[in-house]
Design an enzyme around this catalytic site. Structure first.
Site, mmCIF file in Angstrom:
data_model
loop_
_atom_site.group_PDB
_atom_site.id
_atom_site.type_symbol
_atom_site.label_atom_id
_atom_site.label_comp_id
_atom_site.label_asym_id
_atom_site.label_seq_id
_atom_site.Cartn_x
_atom_site.Cartn_y
_atom_site.Cartn_z
ATOM 1 N N CYS A 158 0.743 -1.062 0.146
ATOM 2 C CA CYS A 158 -0.023 0.045 -0.017
ATOM 3 C C CYS A 158 0.681 1.308 0.099
ATOM 4 O O CYS A 158 1.268 1.523 -1.046
ATOM 5 C CB CYS A 158 -0.930 0.006 1.170
ATOM 6 S SG CYS A 158 -2.526 0.965 0.845
ATOM 7 N N ARG A 190 -13.018 5.872 -1.374
ATOM 8 C CA ARG A 190 -11.812 5.025 -0.659
ATOM 9 C C ARG A 190 -12.284 3.309 -0.909
ATOM 10 O O ARG A 190 -13.331 3.209 -1.057
ATOM 11 C CB ARG A 190 -12.092 5.029 0.817
ATOM 12 C CG ARG A 190 -10.804 5.389 1.330
ATOM 13 C CD ARG A 190 -10.819 5.271 2.982
ATOM 14 N NE ARG A 190 -9.659 4.881 3.385
ATOM 15 C CZ ARG A 190 -8.218 5.371 3.293
ATOM 16 N NH1 ARG A 190 -8.024 6.731 2.633
ATOM 17 N NH2 ARG A 190 -7.298 4.902 3.780
ATOM 18 N N HIS A 230 -3.386 -5.674 2.532
ATOM 19 C CA HIS A 230 -2.941 -5.892 3.900
ATOM 20 C C HIS A 230 -3.712 -7.246 4.372
ATOM 21 O O HIS A 230 -4.054 -8.092 3.456
ATOM 22 C CB HIS A 230 -3.743 -4.829 4.651
ATOM 23 C CG HIS A 230 -3.316 -3.499 4.480
ATOM 24 N ND1 HIS A 230 -1.948 -2.913 4.660
ATOM 25 C CD2 HIS A 230 -3.860 -2.500 3.646
ATOM 26 C CE1 HIS A 230 -2.016 -1.766 4.414
ATOM 27 N NE2 HIS A 230 -3.205 -1.633 3.659
HETATM 28 N N1 GLN Z 1 -2.243 6.614 2.317
HETATM 29 C C1 GLN Z 1 -2.547 5.825 1.254
HETATM 30 C C2 GLN Z 1 -3.841 5.717 0.670
HETATM 31 O O1 GLN Z 1 -4.944 5.918 1.171
HETATM 32 C C3 GLN Z 1 -1.967 4.532 1.866
HETATM 33 C C4 GLN Z 1 -3.019 3.964 2.618
HETATM 34 C C5 GLN Z 1 -2.552 2.632 3.038
HETATM 35 O O2 GLN Z 1 -1.338 2.371 3.254
HETATM 36 N N2 GLN Z 1 -3.400 1.740 3.388
HETATM 37 O O3 GLN Z 1 -3.978 5.526 -0.619
#
Ligand code: GLN
Length: 241
Positions: A95, A129, A192
């Site tokens: 990520c 998101r 993740h």
């Molecule tokens: N901040 C980044 C995003 O939201 C990475 C998020 C994350 O590592 N889960 O895209």
């Protein structure tokens, strides 16, 4: 256990380490021990000296603020990481660090966080998101199972391959079905979960590359009992988005 050591560098363990990403380090460590090797984990954080000898690199996700915080240090060690990647070192970045192994991440407030250009990818923050369970199919690793949570959407350039194709979830972006990226033995992914405990094929890939690079050959002289992993995977494959 033999006295053969494999050094795992955990990149930015203080600032880039969310949604259980530390489990990737623990899984590599434990599986190396099961194969009879001696793992050594080195935590790397801002301002540290980049260690001379490293065999596997792992890095996790983080908030936009964490990415901003590590940016200048990451650019400082860019040449070490690029050289290792070019020489075939195995790496796994998730990520937030996946995004920064690319060309750049453009945040919500139009700030450019520069990356280290190992992957030919660009990432743009979007209002939607992308959150939930995700299943990705990869020719090399089969079904890869995990959990994603990001607002950055990543687009692959011409000089990079995806890690796989999304079967459930979003992956790199909401426009195509690609997930993650590959460059030599470097894997970038949004998954993740943590990723490695549920995906031993990827763990073994990283381990095998590290051992071959360092010791010339890897003999899988032990069959690991993955029955718990198999039942976790079975359950995870049936879960809704
Ligand atoms: N901040 C980044 C995003 O939201 C990475 C998020 C994350 O590592 N889960 O895209």
């Amino acid at each position: 256990m033999n006295n053969k050591t494999i050094k795992i560098l955990h990149l930015y363990s203080n600032d880039m380490n969310i949604y259980g990403d530390y489990g990737n380090v623990l899984t590599l460590k434990r599986r190396l021990e099961w194969y009879g090797y001696t793992p050594k984990v080195i935590e790397y954080n801002q301002g540290d000296k980049f260690p001379d000898e490293v065999d596997i690199i792992v890095g996790g996700g983080g908030q936009d603020s964490g990415q901003d915080k590590i940016q200048s240090d990451l650019l400082r060690i860019k040449h070490h990481l690029q050289k290792m990647a070019d020489n075939g070192a195995p790496m796994l970045v998730i990520c937030g660090l996946y995004q920064l192994f690319g060309n750049f991440f453009k945040t919500n407030d139009n700030k450019i966080i520069k990356g280290i250009e190992i992957f030919d990818i660009e990432t743009y923050a979007k209002s939607e998101r992308l959150i939930g369970n995700i299943i990705v199919n990869s020719k090399q690793f089969g079904d890869i199972i995990g959990y994603e949570n990001h607002s950055g959407q990543t687009f692959l350039g011409h000089n990079v391959l995806a890690l796989g194709a999304v079967r459930l979830g979003a992956g790199n972006n909401s426009e195509d079905i690609s997930e993650g990226a590959r460059y030599k033995n470097v894997i970038g992914s949004y998954l993740h979960g943590s990723l490695l405990p549920k995906n031993p094929e990827i763990t073994d890939f990283l381990i095998e590359k590290a051992i071959i690079n360092k010791y010339g050959e890897f003999k899988k002289n032990k069959v690991i009992d993955d029955s718990l992993v198999e039942s976790a995977r079975k359950t995870a494959l049936k879960r809704p988005r």
